[in-house]
Design a protein around this motif. Structure first.
Motif, short mmCIF file in Angstrom:
data_model
loop_
_atom_site.label_atom_id
_atom_site.label_comp_id
_atom_site.label_asym_id
_atom_site.label_seq_id
_atom_site.Cartn_x
_atom_site.Cartn_y
_atom_site.Cartn_z
N ILE A 71 12.21 -8.64 -25.83
CA ILE A 71 11.38 -9.31 -24.83
C ILE A 71 12.26 -9.94 -23.76
CG2 ILE A 71 9.80 -11.24 -24.42
CD1 ILE A 71 8.55 -10.71 -27.11
N LEU A 72 11.85 -9.76 -22.50
CA LEU A 72 12.52 -10.38 -21.37
C LEU A 72 11.57 -11.40 -20.74
CD1 LEU A 72 14.10 -7.22 -19.72
CD2 LEU A 72 15.11 -8.72 -21.44
N TRP A 73 12.15 -12.43 -20.14
CA TRP A 73 11.36 -13.50 -19.55
C TRP A 73 11.45 -13.46 -18.04
CZ3 TRP A 73 8.60 -15.79 -23.25
CH2 TRP A 73 9.08 -15.73 -24.57
N LEU A 74 10.36 -13.85 -17.40
CA LEU A 74 10.32 -13.94 -15.94
C LEU A 74 10.53 -15.39 -15.53
CD1 LEU A 74 7.23 -11.67 -15.20
CD2 LEU A 74 9.63 -11.11 -14.82
N SER A 75 11.40 -15.58 -14.53
CA SER A 75 11.72 -16.93 -14.07
C SER A 75 11.70 -16.94 -12.54
CB SER A 75 13.10 -17.37 -14.59
OG SER A 75 13.44 -18.65 -14.10
N HIS A 76 11.01 -17.91 -11.95
CA HIS A 76 10.89 -18.00 -10.50
C HIS A 76 12.13 -18.66 -9.91
CE1 HIS A 76 8.60 -19.82 -6.83
NE2 HIS A 76 9.40 -18.84 -6.49
N GLU A 77 12.85 -17.92 -9.09
CA GLU A 77 14.04 -18.45 -8.42
C GLU A 77 13.64 -18.91 -7.02
OE1 GLU A 77 18.61 -17.05 -8.64
OE2 GLU A 77 17.35 -15.77 -7.40
N PHE A 78 12.94 -20.04 -6.94
CA PHE A 78 12.32 -20.44 -5.68
C PHE A 78 13.31 -20.93 -4.64
CE2 PHE A 78 12.14 -24.07 -8.58
CZ PHE A 78 12.67 -25.10 -7.82
N GLN A 79 14.57 -21.16 -5.02
CA GLN A 79 15.59 -21.55 -4.04
C GLN A 79 16.45 -20.37 -3.59
OE1 GLN A 79 17.35 -24.90 -6.32
NE2 GLN A 79 16.73 -26.22 -4.63
N ASN A 80 16.03 -19.17 -3.93
CA ASN A 80 16.74 -17.97 -3.49
C ASN A 80 16.64 -17.88 -1.96
OD1 ASN A 80 17.25 -15.19 -2.70
ND2 ASN A 80 17.12 -14.67 -4.87
N PRO A 81 17.77 -17.93 -1.22
CA PRO A 81 17.71 -17.95 0.25
C PRO A 81 17.21 -16.64 0.85
CG PRO A 81 19.97 -17.71 -0.50
CD PRO A 81 19.15 -17.99 -1.72
N TYR A 82 17.26 -15.55 0.09
CA TYR A 82 16.83 -14.26 0.60
C TYR A 82 15.36 -13.96 0.27
CZ TYR A 82 21.88 -13.74 0.93
OH TYR A 82 23.21 -13.94 1.22
N MET B 175 13.35 -13.61 -11.50
CA MET B 175 14.49 -13.18 -12.30
C MET B 175 14.02 -12.67 -13.66
SD MET B 175 17.48 -16.03 -11.78
CE MET B 175 16.48 -17.33 -12.52
N LEU B 176 14.80 -11.76 -14.22
CA LEU B 176 14.63 -11.31 -15.60
C LEU B 176 15.71 -11.99 -16.43
CD1 LEU B 176 14.20 -7.56 -14.76
CD2 LEU B 176 12.43 -8.94 -15.84
N THR B 177 15.31 -12.67 -17.50
CA THR B 177 16.28 -13.37 -18.33
C THR B 177 16.02 -13.07 -19.80
OG1 THR B 177 14.96 -15.39 -18.59
CG2 THR B 177 16.37 -15.25 -16.65
N THR B 178 17.02 -13.35 -20.62
CA THR B 178 16.87 -13.20 -22.07
C THR B 178 16.50 -14.55 -22.68
OG1 THR B 178 19.20 -13.68 -22.41
CG2 THR B 178 18.58 -11.36 -22.18
N GLU B 179 16.14 -14.52 -23.95
CA GLU B 179 15.80 -15.76 -24.64
C GLU B 179 16.99 -16.71 -24.69
OE1 GLU B 179 13.44 -17.14 -28.71
OE2 GLU B 179 14.24 -15.11 -28.53
N ASP B 180 18.21 -16.13 -24.71
CA ASP B 180 19.41 -16.97 -24.72
C ASP B 180 19.93 -17.23 -23.30
OD1 ASP B 180 20.04 -14.30 -24.52
OD2 ASP B 180 21.78 -14.39 -25.84
N HIS B 181 19.05 -17.07 -22.30
CA HIS B 181 19.27 -17.54 -20.93
C HIS B 181 20.31 -16.77 -20.13
CE1 HIS B 181 16.68 -20.81 -22.10
NE2 HIS B 181 17.52 -21.19 -23.04
N TYR B 182 20.48 -15.50 -20.39
CA TYR B 182 21.30 -14.66 -19.53
C TYR B 182 20.42 -14.07 -18.43
CZ TYR B 182 25.41 -14.61 -22.58
OH TYR B 182 26.53 -14.96 -23.30
#
Length: 256
Positions: free
Chosen positions: A158-169, A175-182
Motif C-alpha cells: 500500500i502507498l499513501w497519498l500526501s498533499h505537498e501544498f508548498q510545492n512551488p511548481y 506525493m506517493l509515500t510508504t508507511e515508513d515515510h519514504y
C-alpha cells in the motif's frame, strides 16, 4: 486480467512555459477510433500559441478511423522488435496483449521527439469502483534512498497519498509515500484536479498499491507502476469538467 480502456486524453506541453494542457480525446468503441479536440485546446492556443496537429488540422473536426491514428500508433513499440516482450513486461501486460488503447494508457505514449503524452479515463467496474494504472512521476528529483526504497517494494504494498501544498511548481501536488515515510514520487498531474474532490469527501475511498517495480536499467520514468482503485463518491465523475468536453464539432465527419 487487465481492464480494457475505452477513452484516452491527449496532452500537449508548451516548450517555453513548460505548462501542460489536455487538448484532445481519443475513444474506441471496439470497432472504430474517434478523435476530437477538447476545450482546453483553445486555452492552449490562446495562452501558448498551440497549433492543431498535422493529423487533425481542424479544432472543430471529428476524426474517425478503423485503425489507430498514426500519431498514436507511432507511440507504441512494434511487435516485431526484439525488446517488445520486455516492453509489455514493463507495463505489466501479458505477452499476447493486443489492446492498443491499453498499451497507450500504461505507457503514457511518451516520445523524446515531441511534447505529447496520453493519459486514460478511469474505467468503472460493475461494483461501482474505478480502476487506473499509472507510473510514479518525478523520480529523477528524488534522493538515492528513495530509489533504493522503490527497488525494495513488494507487489500489492500500500502507498499513501500526501498533499505537498508548498510545492512551488504545483501547490496541488500529491506525493506517493510508504508507511515508513519514504517519498516515492508523485501522482500524474492530470489525476490531481478531481482526486482532491474525492479525498476531501472521503479519504478512505482511494487506495493505491504497487503493481510492478521495474529494476535498473529500466528508465526511472517506468520504474514504479501503481494501481489506483477508488469508489464513486457522490456525483463526482472523472474528467467531467468543462475543460475536458469536446469543442463544438462541424456537421461534417472527417473519416480517415
Amino acid at each position: 486480467m487487465a481492464t480494457s480502456i475505452k477513452t484516452l486524453f491527449l496532452a500537449w506541453q508548451d516548450y517555453e512555459s513548460r505548462s501542460w494542457f489536455p487538448i484532445g480525446r481519443l475513444t474506441f468503441d471496439g470497432k472504430r477510433y474517434q478523435f476530437v479536440y477538447i476545450q482546453d485546446a483553445k486555452k492552449a492556443q490562446e495562452q501558448c500559441g498551440f497549433e492543431p496537429l498535422l493529423s487533425f488540422p481542424d479544432l472543430e473536426g471529428v476524426y474517425r478511423s478503423d485503425y489507430l491514428f498514426p500519431v498514436f500508433a507511432n507511440r507504441l513499440m512494434s511487435s516485431s522488435r526484439p525488446e517488445y516482450k520486455h516492453f509489455l513486461e514493463r507495463l505489466n501486460l501479458e505477452e499476447n496483449t493486443a489492446d492498443l488503447m491499453l498499451m497507450l494508457a500504461r505507457s503514457e505514449g511518451k516520445r523524446e521527439t515531441d511534447s505529447l503524452q496520453v493519459f486514460p479515463h478511469p474505467e468503472l467496474d460493475e461494483s461501482g469502483c474505478y480502476h487506473l494504472h499509472f507510473f510514479a512521476h518525478g523520480l529523477r528529483h528524488l534522493p538515492e534512498c528513495s530509489i533504493e526504497r522503490i527497488n525494495r517494494l513488494k507487489v500489492g504494498e500500500i502507498l499513501w497519498l500526501s498533499h505537498e501544498f508548498q510545492n512551488p511548481y504545483d501547490p496541488q501536488a500529491l506525493m506517493l509515500t510508504t508507511e515508513d515515510h519514504y517519498i516515492l514520487g508523485y501522482c500524474p498531474m492530470f489525476l490531481v484536479s478531481y482526486m482532491f474532490d474525492i479525498l476531501r469527501r472521503n479519504p478512505d475511498a482511494v487506495e493505491v498499491k504497487v503493481d510492478r517495480v521495474n529494476l535498473s536499467p529500466t528508465p526511472l520514468q517506468f520504474r514504479l507502476l501503481c494501481r489506483m482503485n477508488y469508489s464513486v463518491v457522490g456525483d463526482i465523475e472523472p474528467f467531467s469538467q468543462d475543460q475536458y468536453q469536446p469543442i463544438k464539432v462541424m456537421a461534417e465527419v472527417l473519416s480517415l
